[in-house]
Design a protein around this motif. Structure first.
Motif, PDB file in Angstrom:
ATOM      1  N   LYS A 182       0.998   3.859  -3.112  1.00  0.00           N
ATOM      2  CA  LYS A 182       0.433   5.196  -2.919  1.00  0.00           C
ATOM      3  C   LYS A 182       1.371   6.283  -3.441  1.00  0.00           C
ATOM      4  O   LYS A 182       0.915   7.313  -3.918  1.00  0.00           O
ATOM      5  N   ASP A 225      -1.766   8.368   1.819  1.00  0.00           N
ATOM      6  CA  ASP A 225      -3.024   8.511   1.085  1.00  0.00           C
ATOM      7  C   ASP A 225      -3.516   9.958   1.142  1.00  0.00           C
ATOM      8  O   ASP A 225      -3.867  10.552   0.125  1.00  0.00           O
ATOM      9  N   LEU A 230      -5.742   3.453  -5.167  1.00  0.00           N
ATOM     10  CA  LEU A 230      -4.439   2.923  -5.587  1.00  0.00           C
ATOM     11  C   LEU A 230      -4.316   2.943  -7.094  1.00  0.00           C
ATOM     12  O   LEU A 230      -5.242   2.841  -7.811  1.00  0.00           O
ATOM     13  N   ARG A 275      -1.017  12.369  -0.704  1.00  0.00           N
ATOM     14  CA  ARG A 275      -1.144  12.240  -2.166  1.00  0.00           C
ATOM     15  C   ARG A 275      -2.371  13.001  -2.652  1.00  0.00           C
ATOM     16  O   ARG A 275      -2.315  13.716  -3.662  1.00  0.00           O
ATOM     17  N   GLN A 306       0.835  -1.211   0.000  1.00  0.00           N
ATOM     18  CA  GLN A 306       0.000   0.000   0.000  1.00  0.00           C
ATOM     19  C   GLN A 306       0.866   1.255   0.000  1.00  0.00           C
ATOM     20  O   GLN A 306       0.598   2.192  -0.755  1.00  0.00           O
TER      21      GLN A 306
END
Length: 168
Positions: free
Chosen positions: A34, A156, A168, A159, A30
């Motif tokens: 990300k 997350d 994703l 971003r 993850q």
């Protein structure tokens, strides 16, 4: 046609160790997914008052992996470990040569070393810890899932704030 299962779903009836390893690897994927595809400038961009940046998250988690698996579990001397193995404030600092690509590459290599080290221990194996007295591999897995998931959540949000990318 059914949706293929994620690796962590494939161990839904697995052993405790298989579940812990799968969920830690899920969070590791993850965090790198990300930040993948970000520009170097965006990966270094600070949008919160702390040192937290997408690239800094990868560098910090690399140090945390080294700390728990190389220093704590394998009981290696910090002088024998390449790079930061403390996970302290300095682990967030980016050098001029730190690119997102090299940071992810080093993170992946350190995670592979973590897996190799952990493979030599049972979940109930305990090692001495200055802070905790002793620590078991089971606890290290649980802590690393928590730590990595927390920072994947940070990535997350960063971003989305930086370039609007979600998911994703």
């Amino acid at each position: 046609m059914s949706t293929p299962l994620w690796p962590e779903e494939r161990v839904s009836a697995g052993t405790e160790r298989e579940v812990l390893e799968a969920f830690l690897d899920c969070q590791r994927r993850q965090i790198t997914a990300k930040v993948a595809g970000m520009s170097e400038e965006d990966a270094r961009r600070r949008v919160v008052p702390s040192l937290t940046t997408p690239a800094g998250l990868i560098k910090h988690l690399t140090a945390v992996e080294r700390n728990w698996f190389q220093r704590q579990l394998a009981q290696r001397d910090p002088a024998d470990i390449a790079g930061n193995s403390r996970g302290d404030d300095q682990s967030w600092e980016l050098g001029p040569g730190d690119t997102l690509g090299t940071l992810i590459e080093v993170y992946d290599e350190v995670c592979a070393e973590s897996r190799r080290i952990a493979a030599g221990f049972a979940l109930d194996d305990a090692v001495p810890s200055k802070r905790l007295g002793e620590v078991k591999l089971r606890w290290i897995y649980a802590h690393m899932i928590e730590e990595t998931a927390q920072h994947a959540g940070h990535a997350d949000i960063l971003r989305e704030l930086i370039d609007g990318a979600t998911g994703l």
